[in-house]
Design an enzyme around this catalytic site. Structure first.
Site, short mmCIF file in Angstrom:
data_model
loop_
_atom_site.label_atom_id
_atom_site.label_comp_id
_atom_site.label_asym_id
_atom_site.label_seq_id
_atom_site.Cartn_x
_atom_site.Cartn_y
_atom_site.Cartn_z
N CYS A 1 -36.95 42.47 38.21
CA CYS A 1 -36.13 41.50 37.49
C CYS A 1 -35.51 40.46 38.43
O CYS A 1 -35.27 39.32 38.04
CB CYS A 1 -35.04 42.21 36.69
SG CYS A 1 -35.69 43.32 35.42
N ASP B 1 -51.21 40.81 24.02
CA ASP B 1 -51.76 42.02 24.65
C ASP B 1 -50.60 42.94 25.04
O ASP B 1 -49.44 42.68 24.69
CB ASP B 1 -52.59 41.64 25.87
CG ASP B 1 -51.71 41.23 27.03
OD1 ASP B 1 -50.65 40.62 26.78
OD2 ASP B 1 -52.05 41.53 28.18
N GLY C 1 -66.55 51.89 30.98
CA GLY C 1 -65.93 52.57 29.84
C GLY C 1 -65.94 51.76 28.56
O GLY C 1 -66.32 50.58 28.56
N ARG D 1 -60.71 32.00 35.80
CA ARG D 1 -59.55 31.18 35.43
C ARG D 1 -59.63 29.81 36.09
O ARG D 1 -59.99 29.71 37.26
CB ARG D 1 -58.28 31.90 35.88
CG ARG D 1 -57.01 31.22 35.53
CD ARG D 1 -55.82 32.03 36.03
NE ARG D 1 -55.43 33.09 35.11
CZ ARG D 1 -54.39 33.88 35.31
NH1 ARG D 1 -53.66 33.75 36.40
NH2 ARG D 1 -54.08 34.82 34.44
N GLU E 1 -62.59 38.16 28.96
CA GLU E 1 -61.64 38.77 28.02
C GLU E 1 -62.15 40.11 27.49
O GLU E 1 -61.40 41.05 27.36
CB GLU E 1 -61.34 37.82 26.86
CG GLU E 1 -60.48 36.62 27.23
CD GLU E 1 -59.12 37.00 27.79
OE1 GLU E 1 -58.67 38.14 27.58
OE2 GLU E 1 -58.50 36.16 28.46
N TYR F 1 -56.57 39.86 19.35
CA TYR F 1 -56.19 39.40 20.69
C TYR F 1 -57.22 38.44 21.28
O TYR F 1 -56.90 37.34 21.71
CB TYR F 1 -55.99 40.58 21.66
CG TYR F 1 -55.99 40.08 23.07
CD1 TYR F 1 -54.87 39.45 23.59
CD2 TYR F 1 -57.15 40.10 23.85
CE1 TYR F 1 -54.88 38.88 24.85
CE2 TYR F 1 -57.18 39.54 25.10
CZ TYR F 1 -56.04 38.93 25.60
OH TYR F 1 -56.07 38.36 26.83
#
Length: 350
Positions: A197, A138, A81, A19, A37, A120
């Site tokens: 929250c 996603d 995987g 990033r 990704e 996506y």
DNA sequence: GACTCGTGGGT
DNA sequence: TACCCAAGAGT
């Protein structure tokens, strides 16, 4: 809403090796964005972190990856995987290298034509690497949208609605950062269970919270239960320590990966498991049962072991052209999926 | 739309 | 323990 979220992202967003920090001069490398990704598809950041660095160190450019043998890529992917990702990654690298002069397409539509790049990932690469006005959705973004708009339609039925909601919020100037901000919010604040929250930067906008539904949304369709499959595996070990392994067919479950030869896995044990043994030997049931859970079934593998002479002849039932002896010291770097590492760990002792 | 396709960690 | 879930894609 978008402005508040972006301000939070600029302040609290995660720092990750693939990033570019908001505001940095550097421009994202599409190859690195693509690789990250694909690795992150259905896979946690924690699991990806060490693999991403290794992968990039071994194949720094898309041309390097394209030139690698598939087996090397699968071996590097082993344990992550969903091995179709690795096969498609390799196929995609070859297409980009050979048909696109090593440059990834910059549009969502162009990206989506490439193997392993779906809705996506095409939107993610277009927005993050090329600043195109695309909206990736996603699991995080689905959850955030369902809560933000108190959407009661269950998934996956709600997907088109959610995509439209996210698209309507996407700011044209920072589409990639907005998507990543939503994903960070979903990963750190708006979590599946016990969302924080109180720390949420867009709490005043959240209809789900206002209705007391934040914690239970999104609703989801019930999933089918997992059946159990049974099989018998044959761990043949030579005096020099080498182990008999077999390459699985190129597609399907664990496609292209190595396995300890076994009977087919079915709802019942094979009537005569020894008929599937890769060679004649004094097979003994000393290893015991190895259990493993895949996405859509449980596996119970009874493991037989035998000491095998150097000159043993492989039986036709084992499809000897797919078999090979692998030295003990080469096992660590072999294309062995986790379930087979479990068999070897239990069978070779540890 | 419904299946297939992995794995490890969290609860 | 038995689920749930993670930056999904392909058929």
């Amino acid at each position: 809403m978008a402005a508040k979220l972006l301000a939070w992202y600029d302040r609290e967003g995660r720092t990750l090796p693939w990033r570019i920090r908001p505001g940095a001069e550097e421009t994202p490398d599409p190859y690195k964005v693509w690789l990250s990704e694909v690795m992150l598809q259905q896979t946690t950041v924690k699991a990806v972190l060490p693999r991403y660095g290794r992968f990039l160190g071994r194949w720094p450019r898309v041309e390097d990856l394209a030139a690698a043998p598939l087996g090397d890529v699968l071996a590097e992917w082993a344990g992550l995987g969903y091995y179709a990702r690795a096969r498609n990654l390799h196929a995609c690298a070859r297409v980009v290298a050979e048909e696109h002069c090593g440059e990834f397409p910059s549009t969502e539509a162009g990206l989506k034509k490439l193997p392993g790049i779906g809705d996506y990932t095409a939107a993610a690469i277009a927005s993050i690497a090329f600043n195109e006005p695309a909206t990736p959705v996603d699991g995080n973004i689905e959850r955030v949208m369902a809560r933000l708009f108190a959407l009661k339609t269950p998934l996956p039925e709600a997907k088109p609605e959610i995509k439209a909601m996210a698209a309507s919020l996407t700011p044209p100037d920072r589409p990639g950062d907005f998507a990543q901000a939503l994903m960070d919010l979903g990963a750190q604040i708006c979590t599946p269970k016990r969302p924080a929250c109180g720390l949420c930067p867009i709490r005043p906008d959240c209809e789900g919270l206002a209705e007391g539904l934040a914690e239970v949304l999104p609703y989801k369709a019930e999933k089918a239960e997992r059946p159990t499959r049974l099989g018998t595996a044959f761990l043949g070990v030579r005096a020099d320590g080498a182990v008999l392994l077999r390459e699985r067919p190129p597609k399907g479950l664990l496609g292209g990966m190595l396995e300890v030869p076994s009977t087919p896995w079915g709802p019942k044990d094979a009537a005569e498991p020894l008929a599937f043994a890769p060679l004649e030997a004094d097979w003994r049931m000393t290893v015991g049962l190895v259990e493993h859970t895949f996405t859509h079934f449980h596996l119970k593998l009874q493991v037989y072991a035998a000491a095998v002479p150097e000159d043993a002849t492989l039986s036709e039932a084992a499809e000897p052209e797919r078999c090979r002896w692998v030295a003990r010291r080469d096992l660590a770097s072999a294309a062995l999926p986790s379930v087979m590492r479990k068999v070897l760990r239990q069978g070779l002792g540890e």
